[in-house]
Structures are given as C-alpha cells and as structure tokens.
Design an enzyme around this catalytic site. Structure first.
Site, PDB file in Angstrom:
ATOM      1  N   ARG A 131      -7.245  -3.199  -3.232  1.00 16.24           N
ATOM      2  CA  ARG A 131      -6.139  -4.014  -2.744  1.00 16.24           C
ATOM      3  C   ARG A 131      -6.432  -4.340  -1.276  1.00 16.24           C
ATOM      4  NH1 ARG A 131      -4.899  -5.243  -7.185  1.00 16.24           N
ATOM      5  NH2 ARG A 131      -2.979  -4.807  -8.295  1.00 16.24           N
ATOM      6  N   GLU A 158      -2.241 -12.848   0.122  1.00 11.63           N
ATOM      7  CA  GLU A 158      -2.832 -13.663  -0.946  1.00 11.63           C
ATOM      8  C   GLU A 158      -1.838 -14.729  -1.384  1.00 11.63           C
ATOM      9  OE1 GLU A 158      -4.245 -11.089  -4.076  1.00 11.63           O
ATOM     10  OE2 GLU A 158      -5.544  -9.971  -2.714  1.00 11.63           O
ATOM     11  N   HIS A 216      -9.118 -13.159  -5.838  1.00 13.02           N
ATOM     12  CA  HIS A 216      -8.537 -12.075  -6.650  1.00 13.02           C
ATOM     13  C   HIS A 216      -8.794 -12.342  -8.141  1.00 13.02           C
ATOM     14  CE1 HIS A 216      -5.247  -8.779  -6.715  1.00 13.02           C
ATOM     15  NE2 HIS A 216      -6.032  -8.663  -7.780  1.00 13.02           N
TER      16      HIS A 216
HETATM   17  N1  LIG Z   1      -9.490  -7.047  -7.826  1.00 14.57           N
HETATM   18  C1  LIG Z   1      -8.878  -6.968  -9.000  1.00 14.57           C
HETATM   19  O1  LIG Z   1      -8.676  -7.978  -9.679  1.00 14.57           O
HETATM   20  C2  LIG Z   1      -8.452  -5.646  -9.529  1.00 14.57           C
HETATM   21  C3  LIG Z   1      -8.414  -5.450 -10.917  1.00 14.57           C
HETATM   22  C4  LIG Z   1      -8.030  -4.210 -11.385  1.00 14.57           C
HETATM   23  C5  LIG Z   1      -7.692  -3.193 -10.517  1.00 14.57           C
HETATM   24  N2  LIG Z   1      -7.719  -3.436  -9.181  1.00 14.57           N
HETATM   25  C6  LIG Z   1      -7.351  -2.354  -8.249  1.00 14.57           C
HETATM   26  O2  LIG Z   1      -8.172  -1.236  -8.515  1.00 14.57           O
HETATM   27  C7  LIG Z   1      -7.361  -0.072  -8.472  1.00 14.57           C
HETATM   28  C8  LIG Z   1      -8.025   1.035  -9.250  1.00 14.57           C
HETATM   29  O3  LIG Z   1      -7.992   0.782 -10.639  1.00 14.57           O
HETATM   30  P1  LIG Z   1      -8.485   1.936 -11.667  1.00 14.57           P
HETATM   31  O4  LIG Z   1      -8.174   1.439 -13.021  1.00 14.57           O
HETATM   32  O5  LIG Z   1      -9.857   2.348 -11.336  1.00 14.57           O
HETATM   33  O6  LIG Z   1      -7.448   3.083 -11.267  1.00 14.57           O
HETATM   34  P2  LIG Z   1      -7.647   4.649 -11.360  1.00 14.57           P
HETATM   35  O7  LIG Z   1      -6.298   5.233 -11.180  1.00 14.57           O
HETATM   36  O8  LIG Z   1      -8.427   5.004 -12.575  1.00 14.57           O
HETATM   37  O9  LIG Z   1      -8.557   4.979 -10.093  1.00 14.57           O
HETATM   38  C9  LIG Z   1      -8.108   5.049  -8.787  1.00 14.57           C
HETATM   39  C10 LIG Z   1      -8.768   6.231  -8.135  1.00 14.57           C
HETATM   40  O10 LIG Z   1      -8.437   6.264  -6.745  1.00 14.57           O
HETATM   41  C11 LIG Z   1      -8.203   7.613  -6.395  1.00 14.57           C
HETATM   42  N3  LIG Z   1      -7.350   7.699  -5.221  1.00 14.57           N
HETATM   43  C12 LIG Z   1      -6.040   7.381  -5.121  1.00 14.57           C
HETATM   44  N4  LIG Z   1      -5.588   7.616  -3.870  1.00 14.57           N
HETATM   45  C13 LIG Z   1      -6.640   8.093  -3.178  1.00 14.57           C
HETATM   46  C14 LIG Z   1      -6.804   8.512  -1.833  1.00 14.57           C
HETATM   47  N5  LIG Z   1      -5.781   8.505  -0.979  1.00 14.57           N
HETATM   48  N6  LIG Z   1      -8.017   8.927  -1.437  1.00 14.57           N
HETATM   49  C15 LIG Z   1      -9.045   8.969  -2.303  1.00 14.57           C
HETATM   50  N7  LIG Z   1      -8.967   8.571  -3.599  1.00 14.57           N
HETATM   51  C16 LIG Z   1      -7.759   8.147  -4.025  1.00 14.57           C
HETATM   52  C17 LIG Z   1      -7.542   8.228  -7.614  1.00 14.57           C
HETATM   53  O11 LIG Z   1      -7.694   9.626  -7.617  1.00 14.57           O
HETATM   54  C18 LIG Z   1      -8.315   7.567  -8.749  1.00 14.57           C
HETATM   55  O12 LIG Z   1      -9.436   8.309  -9.109  1.00 14.57           O
HETATM   56  C19 LIG Z   1      -6.025  -0.542  -9.006  1.00 14.57           C
HETATM   57  O13 LIG Z   1      -4.963   0.299  -8.602  1.00 14.57           O
HETATM   58  C20 LIG Z   1      -5.903  -1.925  -8.414  1.00 14.57           C
HETATM   59  O14 LIG Z   1      -5.294  -1.867  -7.140  1.00 14.57           O
HETATM   60  C21 LIG Z   1      -8.073  -4.628  -8.677  1.00 14.57           C
HETATM   61  O1  LIG Z   2      -4.339  -4.631 -10.689  1.00 19.56           O
HETATM   62  C1  LIG Z   2      -4.837  -5.480 -11.414  1.00 19.56           C
HETATM   63  O2  LIG Z   2      -4.862  -5.406 -12.656  1.00 19.56           O
HETATM   64  C2  LIG Z   2      -5.467  -6.713 -10.819  1.00 19.56           C
HETATM   65  O3  LIG Z   2      -5.457  -6.688  -9.462  1.00 19.56           O
HETATM   66  C3  LIG Z   2      -4.890  -7.962 -11.370  1.00 19.56           C
HETATM   67  O4  LIG Z   2      -3.650  -8.199 -10.779  1.00 19.56           O
END
Ligand SMILES: NC(=O)c1ccc[n+]([C@@H]2O[C@H](COP(=O)([O-])OP(=O)(O)OC[C@H]3O[C@@H](n4cnc5c(N)ncnc54)[C@H](O)[C@@H]3O)[C@@H](O)[C@H]2O)c1
Ligand SMILES: O=C(O)[C@H](O)CO
Length: 324
Positions: A237, A266, A285
């Site tokens: 994010r 954004e 994004h």
């Molecule tokens: N760019 C995009 O289009 C897009 C798409 C999907 C997800 N995302 C972002 O990616 C993030 C992660 O997705 P995911 O499915 O891998 O989630 P997830 O929950 O599997 O992984 C997130 C990881 O971050 C770790 N974490 C949380 N807070 C922390 C901290 N303070 N210090 C260290 N580690 C920490 C958690 O322990 C976890 O392992 C989502 O929350 C979203 O914001 C972005």
């Molecule tokens: O969190 C997610 O799934 C992506 O950022 C799409 O919004």
C-alpha cells in the site's frame, strides 16, 4: 424475502445474475458520502455490501443499521474500520489467495522493469532515440543472483520468493513479525530485522498491508540505510512509504530506482514529483488486474457474501470472532 444489499462495483453478467438470485440488489456508482446520502433508504435496509474502494467506518455503519456483512473485492482491507465492524457484529469478507500469484508476477515485472530500465529504454526507441549502439550511460543492472529483501512474508511475499529464488537464483532475506521456518527451508531464505534487510538488499520489495504499524515504515531514515544501488518495489500500500522522502532519495541518488504499483494518493496526481523521475516505474495499482484474476476475485466476493449472509462462512473472513 431476499436480503437487501448494496453493490458498489460493476460485476460480470453471470456474477451479477448469481447475486440477483440471492439478494435484492441496489447498484450504486461507488461508496462515496454523496451516494450514501442519495441512496439513504437503500442503506437503511441493506444487510450486505459488496464492492471495492470507499471507506467503511462508524459513519457508514450508522447509515446502515441492518448491515450484517461486507464483502470486499480485494485482499487488503485497510479502508475498513474493523474495530467498528466488530462492535456492530458485522462480518468482513475478503479475497485472499485467488490473486496471490498474479500480484507476485506484477512485483517481479516491477523488479525487472526498474532494474533493466525497460520502460525508459522502450520510450527512447519509440521516440526515435535509438540512433546508434547503446552506451554505458544507458546500461542497466542485473537481477539474477542478486539479494532480494522481502518486507511482509505472507501469501504474496512467499510467491515472490518462489519466483526470485527458483527463477532468478536470488538470495532471499525477509522481515516479518516473526521468522517462518518453512520459508527459510523452502527458499533458503534468511529472517533479519528491518535495518539489516535495508542495508543488505539489492531489491527491497514491500508486500505489507497498511496498518498503524506499517504506515510510513519506510521513511527518510530507512531510505538512507539502503544501498545507493538498491531498488525499492512497493505493491503493498502506498502509505507504507513516505512518498516525499522517496522522491528526495531518488533525486539525490540515495537509491537507484523504484518500481511502484501503489501510492499515497490514488490515482497518482499528474503533478507528482515521482513522474518527473526517469528511474521510477509507476503502475496504476494493477497488481491483480488480469482478466482471470479480477474475475476470480469478483466470483469469490459474491460467494463470500452469500456465505456470510446465510451463516455458512468457512473461509476468507477477516473477523471470524464476530461469528461466534
Ligand atoms: N498492488 C496490488 O494490487 C495489491 C494486490 C493484492 C494485495 N496487495 C497488498 O498486499 C498486502 C499483502 O497481501 P497478502 O495476501 O500477502 O497478505 P498476508 O496477510 O498473507 O501477508 C502480509 C504479511 O505482512 C506481515 N506483516 C503485517 N504487519 C507487519 C509488520 N508491522 N511488520 C512486518 N510484517 C508485517 C504479516 O505477518 C503477513 O505475513 C495486502 O494487504 C494489500 O495491501 C496489493
Ligand atoms: O488489496 C487488493 O486486493 C488490491 O490492492 C486490489 O485492490
């Protein structure tokens, strides 16, 4: 009578039909304060919400007194006040897993594009600037066998480690809230504290959620710890990185480049200092934005809402404690 819901995202026809079979749907064009006011009667009756973007907080909950479930077409849920939902007993559903591999592909694309100067060089060719052999001023930097530091070793972090380790022979460091022994053995990865990760990595890749703890986790001080040759990738994010500090670090050559899919604001305003920098690859994004994955996310969000409003939640629930 079918439960009333508010839909604030356009769905493919077959999924919309499935939703109509289960619910009485009011579709609105975005979860904005203006629409909450305009469709006040529908919000008064709504037991469910489905969509993406927009804030779901105590104010919105006050406008929707019958709400029982919210289903976001995303894995990230930083736009939801989960505490307020818990207090009201509203179930929050999201779409993890279905998008993991696609987002990891996007992160690898950003790694390759920013290290190999793909966008900058392609633009040069299109502008007719390829008039002779490319010299060292336009040479890039290698990706293979470099050190990748992953911040946030969750689903997406692991899928990125898989690609980097097995595909590109990279060394994997990671920082998370705790070590993950299965990650260490599978990808020959090493858990470090944040500072060591920043100091040692050639690529610092962020796949963290936005929380109070991760907001501006990467600021001026952290950027100065990175190698001058290092590249920052952010697909978590935007607000995890202090954007003005990043612009300054890129301008001053404190880091080599950045590949970004997410931003503090954004859509990224055209006036953003990031856009003037040749060493920035900026995407709108689109981490999960393939036809297949966006369909899968929408399908899961529909199934999630049906499960939540019929009391049959088995997975994809952010706050299972409210089900008890
Ligand atoms: N760019 C995009 O289009 C897009 C798409 C999907 C997800 N995302 C972002 O990616 C993030 C992660 O997705 P995911 O499915 O891998 O989630 P997830 O929950 O599997 O992984 C997130 C990881 O971050 C770790 N974490 C949380 N807070 C922390 C901290 N303070 N210090 C260290 N580690 C920490 C958690 O322990 C976890 O392992 C989502 O929350 C979203 O914001 C972005
Ligand atoms: O969190 C997610 O799934 C992506 O950022 C799409 O919004």
């Amino acid at each position: 009578m079918k439960p009333a819901i508010i839909l604030y995202k356009t769905l493919p026809d077959d999924l919309r039909q499935r939703l109509d079979e289960h619910f009485s749907v009011t579709e609105i064009n975005g979860l904005t304060p203006e629409n909450v006011e305009k469709y006040a009667d529908a919000f008064q009756q709504a037991e469910g919400l489905l969509g993406t973007g927009g804030k779901v907080d105590a104010t919105l909950l006050a406008a929707a007194p019958k709400l029982r479930a919210a289903s976001t077409v995303s894995v990230g849920y930083d736009n939801f006040d989960v505490e307020a939902l818990n207090q009201r007993g509203v179930v929050l559903m999201h779409t993890p897993t279905v998008l993991t591999e696609t987002v990891a592909d996007t992160m690898m694309a950003l790694v390759l594009a920013s290290a190999r100067r793909v966008v900058e060089l392609a633009e040069l060719v299109k502008a007719g600037g390829w008039t002779g052999s490319i010299g060292p001023d336009l040479f890039a930097t290698d990706v293979h066998h470099k050190k990748m530091g992953i911040l946030g070793m969750g689903r997406i972090g692991m899928a990125l480690a898989q690609r980097a380790h097995f595909g590109f022979g990279m060394d994997i460091l990671y920082h998370a809230r705790k070590p993950h022994p299965e990650v260490d053995s599978r990808y020959n990865a090493r858990y470090t504290d944040l500072e060591a990760l920043l100091r040692e990595s050639d690529f610092v890749c962020i796949s963290l959620p936005l929380t109070e703890q991760t907001h501006h986790l990467i600021g001026r001080e952290q950027l100065t710890m990175m190698k001058k040759s290092a590249i920052l990738i952010n697909a978590g994010r935007g607000p995890v990185v202090d954007e003005p500090a990043l612009i300054e670090a890129l301008k001053q050559g404190e880091i080599y480049a950045a590949g970004l899919d997410v931003f503090e604001k954004e859509p990224l305003p055209a006036s953003s200092g990031l856009l003037a920098l040749p060493n920035v690859v900026a995407l709108p994004h689109v981490g999960s934005a393939t036809h297949e994955t966006r369909y899968g996310m929408a399908r899961d969000a529909v199934d999630n809402l049906i499960a939540a409003l019929s009391g049959k939640v088995e997975k994809n629930c952010v706050n299972p404690q409210v089900l008890k």
